[in-house]
Design a protein around this motif. Structure first.
Motif, mmCIF file in Angstrom:
data_model
loop_
_atom_site.group_PDB
_atom_site.id
_atom_site.type_symbol
_atom_site.label_atom_id
_atom_site.label_comp_id
_atom_site.label_asym_id
_atom_site.label_seq_id
_atom_site.Cartn_x
_atom_site.Cartn_y
_atom_site.Cartn_z
ATOM 1 N N TYR A 204 37.646 41.485 38.909
ATOM 2 C CA TYR A 204 38.949 41.132 37.666
ATOM 3 C C TYR A 204 40.388 41.414 38.158
ATOM 4 O O TYR A 204 41.467 41.215 37.881
ATOM 5 N N LEU A 205 40.432 41.901 39.962
ATOM 6 C CA LEU A 205 40.939 42.860 39.843
ATOM 7 C C LEU A 205 42.358 41.880 40.432
ATOM 8 O O LEU A 205 43.141 42.651 40.215
ATOM 9 N N LYS A 206 42.802 41.086 40.643
ATOM 10 C CA LYS A 206 43.462 39.887 41.158
ATOM 11 C C LYS A 206 42.977 38.582 41.055
ATOM 12 O O LYS A 206 41.704 37.978 41.141
ATOM 13 N N PRO A 207 43.339 37.701 40.924
ATOM 14 C CA PRO A 207 43.391 35.891 40.835
ATOM 15 C C PRO A 207 42.609 35.574 41.810
ATOM 16 O O PRO A 207 43.259 36.474 43.092
ATOM 17 N N VAL A 208 41.690 34.428 42.154
ATOM 18 C CA VAL A 208 40.927 33.699 43.007
ATOM 19 C C VAL A 208 41.880 32.774 43.798
ATOM 20 O O VAL A 208 42.149 32.609 44.835
ATOM 21 N N ARG A 209 42.570 31.950 42.968
ATOM 22 C CA ARG A 209 43.607 31.193 43.307
ATOM 23 C C ARG A 209 44.566 30.601 42.283
ATOM 24 O O ARG A 209 45.033 31.167 40.869
ATOM 25 N N GLU A 210 45.521 30.547 42.605
ATOM 26 C CA GLU A 210 47.221 29.584 42.050
ATOM 27 C C GLU A 210 47.286 28.525 42.469
ATOM 28 O O GLU A 210 47.234 27.913 42.825
ATOM 29 N N PHE A 211 47.059 27.302 40.901
ATOM 30 C CA PHE A 211 47.783 26.665 40.828
ATOM 31 C C PHE A 211 49.127 25.774 40.548
ATOM 32 O O PHE A 211 48.967 27.074 38.983
ATOM 33 N N ARG A 212 49.962 25.509 40.858
ATOM 34 C CA ARG A 212 51.795 25.270 40.473
ATOM 35 C C ARG A 212 51.182 23.924 39.662
ATOM 36 O O ARG A 212 51.186 23.276 39.956
ATOM 37 N N ARG A 213 52.013 24.433 38.394
ATOM 38 C CA ARG A 213 52.902 23.267 37.978
ATOM 39 C C ARG A 213 53.665 23.321 36.672
ATOM 40 O O ARG A 213 54.664 24.731 37.280
ATOM 41 N N THR A 214 54.935 22.728 35.976
ATOM 42 C CA THR A 214 55.998 23.156 34.992
ATOM 43 C C THR A 214 55.633 22.693 34.658
ATOM 44 O O THR A 214 55.198 22.068 33.615
ATOM 45 N N VAL A 215 55.920 24.578 33.442
ATOM 46 C CA VAL A 215 55.910 24.084 32.572
ATOM 47 C C VAL A 215 56.844 25.156 31.725
ATOM 48 O O VAL A 215 57.095 26.315 32.122
ATOM 49 N N GLU A 216 58.049 24.490 30.965
ATOM 50 C CA GLU A 216 59.661 24.758 30.548
ATOM 51 C C GLU A 216 59.821 24.778 29.654
ATOM 52 O O GLU A 216 60.795 24.899 28.983
ATOM 53 N N THR A 217 58.927 25.012 28.468
ATOM 54 C CA THR A 217 58.971 25.128 26.986
ATOM 55 C C THR A 217 58.171 26.564 26.692
ATOM 56 O O THR A 217 57.115 26.788 26.974
ATOM 57 N N ASN A 218 58.219 26.356 25.215
ATOM 58 C CA ASN A 218 56.829 27.499 24.493
ATOM 59 C C ASN A 218 56.067 27.144 24.504
ATOM 60 O O ASN A 218 54.407 27.855 23.628
#
Length: 418
Positions: free
Chosen positions: A291-305
């Protein structure tokens, strides 16, 4: 507590409808073929809308299919929780025509919970063939954890967590253990464990330094639990060692963690964890064995809480889907590293959930819209401006069902989505 039941109650409640639903459940395909998903254009199957206004905004807060797939649970802001059943003609569906009439999704059971619903979860072995298993947990503001009956909407029991001054404390996050024998509640300063069969006070408690915002459980180890926090960290605890503290802590998000999801919930052998956060445009994939770093990253749009849900298909976890603030459905093909944004809603898409056995995806939409009326002190003027704002603001507070499997069109051709 008030309960509202429509004329079309959950299928197994009424005479001949009970037999029809029972046969459909028995004959339904066990699991959808993941290779067939998202190959054709999605087809809308059904829709439910909630009216809204600047004064009383009824927006959805995600959705969750029951484990047997017969109905779906939808919390609505200031309107409690709705149980809506799957249209009966879809139980045995293998393909879908693009000309199928849109189903009206009526509420079968309505629990008018007051206040804000923090979290909710179905009993993991819920089956409409065994009414005693048909229940869900919900936690709301200023109240203990409630267990609700999915047939009648009646309150079955409560699980009460107390704070340091012995006052009832609301759980921010809740879940069942993998075997369903324990209720696990996440609080501001503790994780509390309850015996499912013995409602009342918590049996044990684990102190935490960060408020628990969400849970995830891996099937590889029933004695551990992974939690998110509003501080943006992910913590992993061993329930057998309450004084040990977190075994390890993960960072990587810029906002508070809103949702965690382990892959392979129906199979063992996986420690892949997916995490999302508020006002954070990424979903991170972690291997919890390294768990030292993420395996992958996926981009999405989240602009609210608000919590924007994501979900994984089963059992192969080929597809990852997520809502986006702009109303898109973001789809990732994890086997081929392909992603696509599909516009499905006219407002924030906050909830996505795969049906457990059919090629059907449920999505929900809605968010709080701020209306600035502070400049006018005349209440009549404020009211008039609010009525105008209701027309100007694009409210879409909806639950919608989508067919994501094989489709049939009039000209014999299909449109590829990804």
């Amino acid at each position: 507590m008030e309960v509202e039941e429509s004329s079309e109650q959950i299928s197994i409640l009424n005479g001949t409808e009970q037999n029809t639903a029972t046969e459909a459940i028995d004959e339904a395909p066990t699991l959808m073929e993941e290779s067939e998903l998202f190959q054709d254009a999605v087809i809308e199957l059904g829709r439910r809308l909630w009216k809204s206004s600047p004064e009383k905004q009824h927006y959805t807060k995600g959705c969750l299919w029951s484990p047997d797939g017969t109905c779906i649970l939808v919390p609505v802001h200031l309107d409690g929780m709705h149980v809506i059943e799957l249209p009966r003609d879809l139980y045995l569906a293998r393909t879908m025509s693009a000309t199928r009439a849109l189903s009206k999704l009526d509420t079968a059971v309505h629990v008018r919970e007051g206040g804000t619903v923090y979290d909710y979860v179905w009993y993991p072995f819920m089956s409409s063939l065994a009414p005693e298993t048909c229940c869900w947990l919900a936690s709301r503001q200023h109240e203990p954890i409630h267990m609700w009956d999915a047939f009648t909407g009646e309150l079955r029991c409560t699980y009460r967590g107390y704070d340091s001054v012995d006052e009832v404390e609301a759980a921010i996050a809740i879940t069942f253990s993998n075997n369903g024998e324990q209720v696990i509640g996440g609080y501001k300063k503790s994780i509390k464990l309850f015996d499912t069969n013995v409602p009342g006070r918590a049996l044990s408690s684990i102190s935490v330094k960060q408020a628990v915002s969400c849970f995830a459980l891996t099937t590889d180890n029933d004695s551990t639990v992974t939690t998110g926090s509003w501080n943006g960290f992910i913590n992993h605890f061993d329930l057998r060692a309450p004084k040990l503290g977190p075994l390890f802590t993960l960072g990587g998000h810029t906002g508070g963690i809103t949702w965690l999801r382990y892959a392979a919930l129906t199979e063992s052998d996986s420690w892949l964890l997916y995490s999302g956060a508020r006002k954070d445009n990424k979903i991170l994939e972690w291997d919890m064995r390294n768990y030292l770093k993420p395996v992958r990253e996926f981009r999405r749009t989240v602009e609210t809480n608000q919590r924007i849900y994501f979900d994984l298909s089963a059992p192969e976890q080929r597809w990852l889907v997520s809502g986006e603030t702009g109303g898109n459905l973001r789809i990732w093909d994890l086997h081929n590293n392909i992603d696509e944004a599909v516009p499905l809603h006219g407002d924030c898409c906050n909830g996505v959930n795969f049906h457990p056995s059919l090629p059907i995806l449920a999505t929900t939409s809605g968010q709080h819209h701020f209306v600035d009326s502070a400049e006018d002190e005349d209440l009549q003027i404020i009211k008039a401006k609010s009525e105008q704002a209701e027309i100007i603001i694009n409210y879409e507070n909806a639950l919608r069902f989508w067919w994501i499997g094989k489709s049939v069109v009039d000209d014999g051709e299909t449109d590829n989505l990804l």
